[in-house]
Design an enzyme around this catalytic site. Sequence first.
Site, short mmCIF file in Angstrom:
data_model
loop_
_atom_site.label_atom_id
_atom_site.label_comp_id
_atom_site.label_asym_id
_atom_site.label_seq_id
_atom_site.Cartn_x
_atom_site.Cartn_y
_atom_site.Cartn_z
N HIS A 60 0.85 -1.18 0.00
CA HIS A 60 0.00 0.00 0.00
C HIS A 60 0.90 1.24 0.00
O HIS A 60 2.11 1.14 -0.16
CB HIS A 60 -0.98 -0.03 1.19
CG HIS A 60 -0.32 -0.02 2.52
ND1 HIS A 60 0.03 1.14 3.17
CD2 HIS A 60 0.08 -1.04 3.33
CE1 HIS A 60 0.61 0.83 4.33
NE2 HIS A 60 0.65 -0.49 4.45
N MET A 61 0.34 2.40 0.20
CA MET A 61 1.04 3.67 0.00
C MET A 61 2.37 3.80 0.75
O MET A 61 3.37 4.15 0.16
CB MET A 61 0.12 4.84 0.38
CG MET A 61 0.65 6.19 -0.04
SD MET A 61 0.75 6.42 -1.82
CE MET A 61 -0.93 6.81 -2.21
#
Length: 87
Positions: free
Chosen positions: A15-16
Amino acid sequence: MVSQTITLTNGSGLHMRPAGVLASAMAPFASDVTIVAAGKEVNAKSLMAIVAAGIKCGTEVEVRCEGADEQAALDAAIQLIESGLGE
């Protein structure tokens, strides 16, 4: 070209935050760095490309590096993935 396959063990996948850690770490290398997972090939220097790939925990990924400093880039990428990408 050098490559290595590794299973992503980061609980939340790429994810980010962990994608940002990986992209930032790969940016200084002159070599092209590519992540191959689930039939997708993404530029490991691009945060958005990594996030868009939706790579989940437990996914087997291949890291491919090609260029002047390919072995150093591969070693750095594998070490980061093995360490959990800061999580």
